[in-house]
Design a protein around this motif. Structure first.
Motif, mmCIF file in Angstrom:
data_model
loop_
_atom_site.group_PDB
_atom_site.id
_atom_site.type_symbol
_atom_site.label_atom_id
_atom_site.label_comp_id
_atom_site.label_asym_id
_atom_site.label_seq_id
_atom_site.Cartn_x
_atom_site.Cartn_y
_atom_site.Cartn_z
ATOM 1 N N GLY A 7 -1.956 2.815 9.005
ATOM 2 C CA GLY A 7 -1.346 3.828 9.888
ATOM 3 C C GLY A 7 0.145 3.653 10.106
ATOM 4 O O GLY A 7 0.653 3.931 11.171
ATOM 5 N N GLN A 8 0.875 3.116 9.074
ATOM 6 C CA GLN A 8 2.326 2.999 9.250
ATOM 7 C C GLN A 8 3.043 4.109 8.471
ATOM 8 O O GLN A 8 3.912 3.831 7.686
ATOM 9 C CB GLN A 8 2.863 1.639 8.771
ATOM 10 C CG GLN A 8 2.002 0.421 9.029
ATOM 11 C CD GLN A 8 1.146 0.012 7.838
ATOM 12 O OE1 GLN A 8 0.396 0.823 7.321
ATOM 13 N NE2 GLN A 8 1.239 -1.236 7.424
ATOM 14 N N GLY A 9 2.651 5.365 8.637
ATOM 15 C CA GLY A 9 3.379 6.480 8.014
ATOM 16 C C GLY A 9 2.692 7.044 6.787
ATOM 17 O O GLY A 9 1.580 6.632 6.426
ATOM 18 N N GLU A 10 3.392 7.996 6.130
ATOM 19 C CA GLU A 10 2.831 8.741 5.004
ATOM 20 C C GLU A 10 3.089 8.029 3.675
ATOM 21 O O GLU A 10 4.008 7.221 3.567
ATOM 22 C CB GLU A 10 3.516 10.117 4.927
ATOM 23 C CG GLU A 10 3.213 11.039 6.093
ATOM 24 C CD GLU A 10 1.728 11.387 6.168
ATOM 25 O OE1 GLU A 10 1.182 11.830 5.142
ATOM 26 O OE2 GLU A 10 1.118 11.157 7.233
ATOM 27 N N GLN A 11 2.301 8.414 2.668
ATOM 28 C CA GLN A 11 2.554 7.909 1.308
ATOM 29 C C GLN A 11 3.856 8.513 0.764
ATOM 30 O O GLN A 11 4.147 9.677 0.984
ATOM 31 C CB GLN A 11 1.392 8.314 0.389
ATOM 32 C CG GLN A 11 1.618 7.894 -1.044
ATOM 33 C CD GLN A 11 0.358 8.036 -1.895
ATOM 34 O OE1 GLN A 11 -0.749 8.115 -1.358
ATOM 35 N NE2 GLN A 11 0.528 8.067 -3.201
ATOM 36 N N GLN A 12 4.642 7.700 0.073
ATOM 37 C CA GLN A 12 5.857 8.223 -0.552
ATOM 38 C C GLN A 12 6.032 7.594 -1.932
ATOM 39 O O GLN A 12 5.472 6.527 -2.197
ATOM 40 C CB GLN A 12 7.084 7.946 0.313
ATOM 41 C CG GLN A 12 7.173 6.495 0.794
ATOM 42 C CD GLN A 12 8.375 6.223 1.663
ATOM 43 O OE1 GLN A 12 9.465 6.687 1.351
ATOM 44 N NE2 GLN A 12 8.183 5.466 2.731
ATOM 45 N N ALA B 209 -5.357 -5.326 2.802
ATOM 46 C CA ALA B 209 -3.936 -5.182 2.446
ATOM 47 C C ALA B 209 -3.237 -4.215 3.394
ATOM 48 O O ALA B 209 -3.862 -3.321 3.977
ATOM 49 C CB ALA B 209 -3.820 -4.671 1.011
ATOM 50 N N LEU B 210 -1.930 -4.408 3.527
ATOM 51 C CA LEU B 210 -1.146 -3.522 4.391
ATOM 52 C C LEU B 210 -0.778 -2.237 3.656
ATOM 53 O O LEU B 210 -0.700 -1.171 4.249
ATOM 54 C CB LEU B 210 0.146 -4.228 4.809
ATOM 55 C CG LEU B 210 -0.038 -5.447 5.699
ATOM 56 C CD1 LEU B 210 1.264 -6.217 5.794
ATOM 57 C CD2 LEU B 210 -0.516 -5.020 7.071
ATOM 58 N N HIS C 225 12.274 -2.255 -1.042
ATOM 59 C CA HIS C 225 11.464 -1.467 -0.119
ATOM 60 C C HIS C 225 10.348 -2.331 0.481
ATOM 61 O O HIS C 225 10.080 -2.297 1.682
ATOM 62 C CB HIS C 225 10.879 -0.267 -0.877
ATOM 63 C CG HIS C 225 10.121 0.681 -0.003
ATOM 64 N ND1 HIS C 225 10.735 1.496 0.915
ATOM 65 C CD2 HIS C 225 8.785 0.927 0.125
ATOM 66 C CE1 HIS C 225 9.833 2.215 1.563
ATOM 67 N NE2 HIS C 225 8.637 1.881 1.096
ATOM 68 N N LEU C 226 9.729 -3.125 -0.385
ATOM 69 C CA LEU C 226 8.631 -3.993 0.063
ATOM 70 C C LEU C 226 9.091 -5.007 1.093
ATOM 71 O O LEU C 226 8.449 -5.220 2.114
ATOM 72 C CB LEU C 226 8.092 -4.764 -1.146
ATOM 73 C CG LEU C 226 6.822 -4.224 -1.769
ATOM 74 C CD1 LEU C 226 6.483 -5.034 -2.999
ATOM 75 C CD2 LEU C 226 5.698 -4.304 -0.756
ATOM 76 N N VAL C 227 10.211 -5.633 0.779
ATOM 77 C CA VAL C 227 10.732 -6.657 1.697
ATOM 78 C C VAL C 227 10.966 -6.031 3.062
ATOM 79 O O VAL C 227 10.564 -6.577 4.097
ATOM 80 C CB VAL C 227 12.043 -7.273 1.144
ATOM 81 C CG1 VAL C 227 12.723 -8.121 2.206
ATOM 82 C CG2 VAL C 227 11.733 -8.125 -0.080
ATOM 83 N N ALA C 228 11.560 -4.823 3.075
ATOM 84 C CA ALA C 228 11.848 -4.156 4.350
ATOM 85 C C ALA C 228 10.554 -3.830 5.090
ATOM 86 O O ALA C 228 10.423 -4.060 6.294
ATOM 87 C CB ALA C 228 12.658 -2.887 4.090
ATOM 88 N N CYS C 229 9.553 -3.326 4.355
ATOM 89 C CA CYS C 229 8.292 -2.941 5.007
ATOM 90 C C CYS C 229 7.521 -4.150 5.520
ATOM 91 O O CYS C 229 6.943 -4.126 6.610
ATOM 92 C CB CYS C 229 7.412 -2.168 4.036
ATOM 93 S SG CYS C 229 8.056 -0.542 3.663
ATOM 94 N N LEU C 230 7.519 -5.230 4.728
ATOM 95 C CA LEU C 230 6.753 -6.422 5.142
ATOM 96 C C LEU C 230 7.415 -7.101 6.337
ATOM 97 O O LEU C 230 6.750 -7.759 7.129
ATOM 98 C CB LEU C 230 6.601 -7.409 3.977
ATOM 99 C CG LEU C 230 5.633 -6.951 2.879
ATOM 100 C CD1 LEU C 230 5.658 -7.907 1.697
ATOM 101 C CD2 LEU C 230 4.206 -6.845 3.425
ATOM 102 N N LYS C 231 8.717 -6.949 6.448
ATOM 103 C CA LYS C 231 9.447 -7.544 7.567
ATOM 104 C C LYS C 231 9.032 -6.909 8.886
ATOM 105 O O LYS C 231 9.028 -7.539 9.933
ATOM 106 C CB LYS C 231 10.959 -7.341 7.339
ATOM 107 C CG LYS C 231 11.755 -8.613 7.636
ATOM 108 C CD LYS C 231 13.212 -8.370 7.497
ATOM 109 C CE LYS C 231 13.834 -9.303 6.478
ATOM 110 N NZ LYS C 231 15.085 -8.778 5.967
ATOM 111 N N GLN C 232 8.673 -5.624 8.806
ATOM 112 C CA GLN C 232 8.332 -4.893 10.028
ATOM 113 C C GLN C 232 6.960 -5.266 10.588
ATOM 114 O O GLN C 232 6.645 -4.918 11.720
ATOM 115 C CB GLN C 232 8.367 -3.382 9.755
ATOM 116 C CG GLN C 232 9.794 -2.832 9.723
ATOM 117 C CD GLN C 232 9.833 -1.442 9.144
ATOM 118 O OE1 GLN C 232 8.831 -0.735 9.133
ATOM 119 N NE2 GLN C 232 10.986 -1.052 8.631
ATOM 120 N N VAL C 233 6.133 -5.952 9.775
ATOM 121 C CA VAL C 233 4.777 -6.240 10.299
ATOM 122 C C VAL C 233 4.686 -7.661 10.860
ATOM 123 O O VAL C 233 5.507 -8.490 10.581
ATOM 124 C CB VAL C 233 3.681 -6.058 9.225
ATOM 125 C CG1 VAL C 233 3.494 -4.597 8.947
ATOM 126 C CG2 VAL C 233 3.999 -6.831 7.960
#
Ligand code: HAM
Length: 429
Positions: free
Chosen positions: A406-411, A383-384, A421-429
């Motif tokens: 390795g895409q940043g810190e836990q928040q 999983a990402l 938030h998920l849609v934005a993060c998944l778009k970046q991969v």
């Protein structure tokens, strides 16, 4: 495990590690065929034995020694299909869907069975995707079949590794004339022929052309050439096909010795071959069979098609390193929850996310094991991101959003803001 309970030699399990690549391949072909207006047909895996004998030909390797044939409880002779063309012609005839000149562009996918000696790229249960077209007799449709496979090789990134071999076998009358000339030539040189070819001289002389024996091949150098026996109709058809391939910029090699192992072909035959897989290098093959429907009891109906071997194409993708990285990942998100209240909330949250983001690949492993062991599992799943839900997060209606690659810190993200938030993060991969 007792040997008797293992899979049958040459019949393979396709394990979970391999199925993503299979599905990627099958999906690519299905989309492509949709785009060309081909419709799927599904035929049974078992047919009456007579069907294959009559269509493929009594004196072919398939019918003589490779069929899985058995008597059912009624005593009827049935056979596991060794290929799809015969079944497809039977289905089209039985349902009258190509009658009165009605054009049919069909495709099918599924397992085929041949009792061959298993080796790399050759199995006893293997899988084909096949295409059959009825009632189109011009070279334009032969060209379309080749064009669409060429497009597929491009989509898959394997164009440089495959080569198109092309021949015309002519009409049955032309082939009969050629056969007679070949038999006359070879009969006069009988003592120079290998044993297998001697046997074929009486039963299926054209198959001698693709003999692997060097002495036989040397003998064939001065034998009559099929191209010289093509009738006018076949020559015009073949020229038409070549002109279309030239116009489309598709490279091909004329191979006058290409005869194919099934008896139903006339005019065009072709094979896509690769030198990357060793001895079993034909990944896709087919041709025209204008006489077959009539031979099976129907009205004269033009037919043309091909089938590709899925195992061989999968092997080729792997050999060439053309397996897209993203298909190996089957999970986007992995939800870890700690303690029963969080577990219950996590389950509901996961279902809500599935409602909001159709297609999301979310694995839930709530409540199983310590924080550390759950995160380890999340990482192993590929999983990402991990979603972390414990007592504190539950109290605040937030979730720990932990990048695993390795895409940043836990928040912490508020539950309501999670889909966005998920849609934005998944778009970046
Ligand atoms: P075929 O040449 O017998 O033609 O098979 C087509 C493809 O199936 C082969 O090129 C190969 O990729 C794959 N194949 C065949 N046998 C095996 C095997 N034992 N193990 C793995 N792969 C194999 C036909 O079946 C025709 N029905 C094609 C056709 C359709 N012609 C007109 N329409």
């Amino acid at each position: 495990m007792s040997k008797s309970l293992q899979a049958i030699r040459g019949m393979n399990d396709i394990l979970p590690e391999q199925t993503p690549l299979w599905r990627y391949f099958e999906g690519a072909v299905a989309n492509l065929l949709d785009g060309y207006g081909y419709r799927q047909i599904r035929m049974p895996i078992v047919e009456v034995t007579e069907l294959f004998k009559r269509s493929i030909g009594e004196v072919t390797d398939i019918v003589e020694k490779e069929m899985y044939t058995f008597a059912d409880r009624n005593g009827d002779s049935l056979t596991l299909r060794p290929e799809g063309t015969a079944s497809c012609v039977r289905a089209v005839l039985e349902h009258g869907i190509a009658g009165g000149g009605q054009v049919q562009k069909l495709w099918y996918i599924g397992p085929m069975f041949r009792y061959e000696r298993p080796q790399k790229g050759r199995y006893r249960q293997f899988h084909q995707i096949g295409v059959e077209v009825f009632n189109l007799d011009g070279p334009d449709i032969d060209a379309e079949l080749i064009l669409l496979t060429w497009r597929l090789w491009g989509l898959l990134g394997i164009r440089d590794a495959v080569k198109l071999e092309l021949n015309s076998l002519g009409t049955s009358a032309a082939r009969a004339n050629y056969r007679a000339a070949l038999v006359q030539y070879l009969s006069a040189r009988l003592e120079l022929l290998d044993e297998d070819s001697k046997r074929r001289l009486a039963s299926n002389p054209l198959r001698i052309l693709d003999s692997k024996v060097p002495e036989t091949q040397a003998l064939l150098a001065d034998a009559p050439k099929m191209a010289d026996y093509l009738d006018e109709e076949s020559r015009i058809h073949f020229d038409g096909l070549k002109a279309r391939l030239d116009a489309a910029g598709i490279p091909y090699v004329l191979n006058p010795k290409l005869v194919r192992g099934l008896d139903y072909y006339s005019k065009t035959v072709f094979e896509w071959v690769t030198d990357q897989l060793g001895a079993q290098g034909t990944v896709c093959a087919g041709g025209r069979y204008d006489g077959l429907v009539e031979q099976m009891g129907g009205k004269p109906t033009a037919g043309v098609g091909f089938a590709m071997g899925i195992e061989r194409l999968i092997l080729l993708l792997e050999t060439l390193g053309q397996v897209p990285a993203e298909i190996a990942r089957q999970v986007d998100l992995y939800l870890c929850a700690f303690g029963e209240p969080a577990e219950l909330a996590g389950l509901a949250l996961a279902e809500r996310l599935r409602d909001q983001l159709p297609g999301l690949r979310l694995q839930v492993n709530a409540g199983a094991g310590s924080f550390k062991s759950q995160l380890k599992k999340a990482d192993k799943s590929g999983a990402l991101f991990a979603l972390v839900l414990g007592e504190d997060e539950l109290a605040q209606q937030v979730i720990g959003f932990k990048p695993l690659r390795g895409q940043g810190e836990q928040q912490n993200i508020a539950w309501d803001a999670l889909p966005e938030h998920l849609v934005a993060c998944l778009k970046q991969v």
